[in-house]
Design a protein around this motif. Structure first.
Motif, mmCIF file in Angstrom:
data_model
loop_
_atom_site.group_PDB
_atom_site.id
_atom_site.type_symbol
_atom_site.label_atom_id
_atom_site.label_comp_id
_atom_site.label_asym_id
_atom_site.label_seq_id
_atom_site.Cartn_x
_atom_site.Cartn_y
_atom_site.Cartn_z
ATOM 1 N N ALA A 110 34.674 74.390 68.474
ATOM 2 C CA ALA A 110 35.512 73.845 69.551
ATOM 3 C C ALA A 110 36.915 73.545 69.022
ATOM 4 C CB ALA A 110 34.872 72.587 70.130
ATOM 5 N N ALA A 111 37.001 72.965 67.837
ATOM 6 C CA ALA A 111 38.310 72.680 67.239
ATOM 7 C C ALA A 111 39.043 73.966 66.858
ATOM 8 C CB ALA A 111 38.132 71.787 66.012
ATOM 9 N N ALA A 162 40.314 75.646 70.049
ATOM 10 C CA ALA A 162 41.457 74.910 70.607
ATOM 11 C C ALA A 162 42.720 75.183 69.799
ATOM 12 C CB ALA A 162 41.149 73.414 70.645
ATOM 13 N N LEU A 163 42.598 75.194 68.486
ATOM 14 C CA LEU A 163 43.758 75.482 67.647
ATOM 15 C C LEU A 163 44.248 76.915 67.872
ATOM 16 C CD1 LEU A 163 45.756 74.588 65.471
ATOM 17 C CD2 LEU A 163 44.073 75.330 63.761
ATOM 18 N N TRP A 220 39.050 79.317 75.511
ATOM 19 C CA TRP A 220 38.446 78.240 74.731
ATOM 20 C C TRP A 220 37.028 77.952 75.233
ATOM 21 C CZ3 TRP A 220 37.227 73.077 76.156
ATOM 22 C CH2 TRP A 220 36.830 72.262 75.090
ATOM 23 N N GLY A 277 47.820 81.097 75.537
ATOM 24 C CA GLY A 277 46.576 80.375 75.309
ATOM 25 C C GLY A 277 45.983 79.954 76.640
ATOM 26 N N VAL A 331 42.573 77.978 78.705
ATOM 27 C CA VAL A 331 41.393 77.118 78.634
ATOM 28 C C VAL A 331 40.130 77.963 78.800
ATOM 29 C CG1 VAL A 331 40.187 75.193 79.720
ATOM 30 C CG2 VAL A 331 42.661 75.094 79.412
ATOM 31 N N ASP A 384 34.756 80.484 73.826
ATOM 32 C CA ASP A 384 34.485 80.168 72.418
ATOM 33 C C ASP A 384 33.395 79.098 72.305
ATOM 34 O OD1 ASP A 384 36.693 81.814 72.040
ATOM 35 O OD2 ASP A 384 38.055 80.169 71.554
ATOM 36 N N CYS A 385 33.551 78.036 73.094
ATOM 37 C CA CYS A 385 32.580 76.936 73.061
ATOM 38 C C CYS A 385 31.215 77.366 73.585
ATOM 39 C CB CYS A 385 33.106 75.741 73.863
ATOM 40 S SG CYS A 385 34.543 74.959 73.110
ATOM 41 N N GLU A 402 43.978 78.766 70.585
ATOM 42 C CA GLU A 402 44.654 78.848 71.884
ATOM 43 C C GLU A 402 46.001 78.126 71.857
ATOM 44 O OE1 GLU A 402 43.596 80.913 74.250
ATOM 45 O OE2 GLU A 402 41.968 81.370 72.853
ATOM 46 N N THR A 403 46.090 77.030 71.136
ATOM 47 C CA THR A 403 47.357 76.305 71.016
ATOM 48 C C THR A 403 48.387 77.161 70.288
ATOM 49 O OG1 THR A 403 46.209 74.185 70.997
ATOM 50 C CG2 THR A 403 48.456 74.208 70.135
#
Length: 126
Positions: free
Chosen positions: A80-81, A84-85, A103, A98, A100, A106-107, A87-88
């Motif tokens: 998850a981290a 998020a990184l 992400w 990026g 959501v 991914d999750c 996509e950021t």
């Protein structure tokens, strides 16, 4: 031999650091202009994200220490981290964006993979 390499604690640290290295390669290669468009001709973003983050989840789960539940939680939270990184970072490039939804893919891949590994680990490791 394959079981020794992929499932035993002997090479756990190697699998963990392989996941970190592959993730860094994803970040670097994904930031190159035109790279995403080129690979996008081979597979959709959904497939790419699912396979990449499921593979990373496998490496992190099998490379971590602890009980299966702890391994699963560590793997999902790490992915998850990482997602998020990723996509950021993508949002800083004019030729990338990026999202959501990426992400979330991914999750989801991490949750499905970690759940399957948790079940298999419980069943076959004991």
């Amino acid at each position: 031999m394959l079981k020794l390499l992929l499932l035993t604690d002997t090479y756990g640290r190697l699998r963990y650091w392989t996941a970190i290295t592959l993730y860094l390669l994803i970040l670097i290669l994904g930031s190159l202009p035109g790279a995403r468009q080129d690979i996008g001709q081979l597979a959709s973003g959904l497939i790419l994200h699912s396979l990449a983050y499921a593979g990373l989840t496998f490496l992190i789960f099998t490379g971590s220490s602890g009980l299966p539940r702890q391994r699963a939680v560590k793997a999902v939270l790490t992915i998850a981290a990482m997602g998020a990184l990723d996509e950021t970072i993508q949002s800083f490039f004019p030729y990338r964006h990026g999202t959501v939804s990426d992400w979330a893919v991914d999750c989801s891949a991490a949750c499905l993979t970690a759940s399957a590994l948790y079940w298999l680990w419980q069943r076959y490791r004991n």
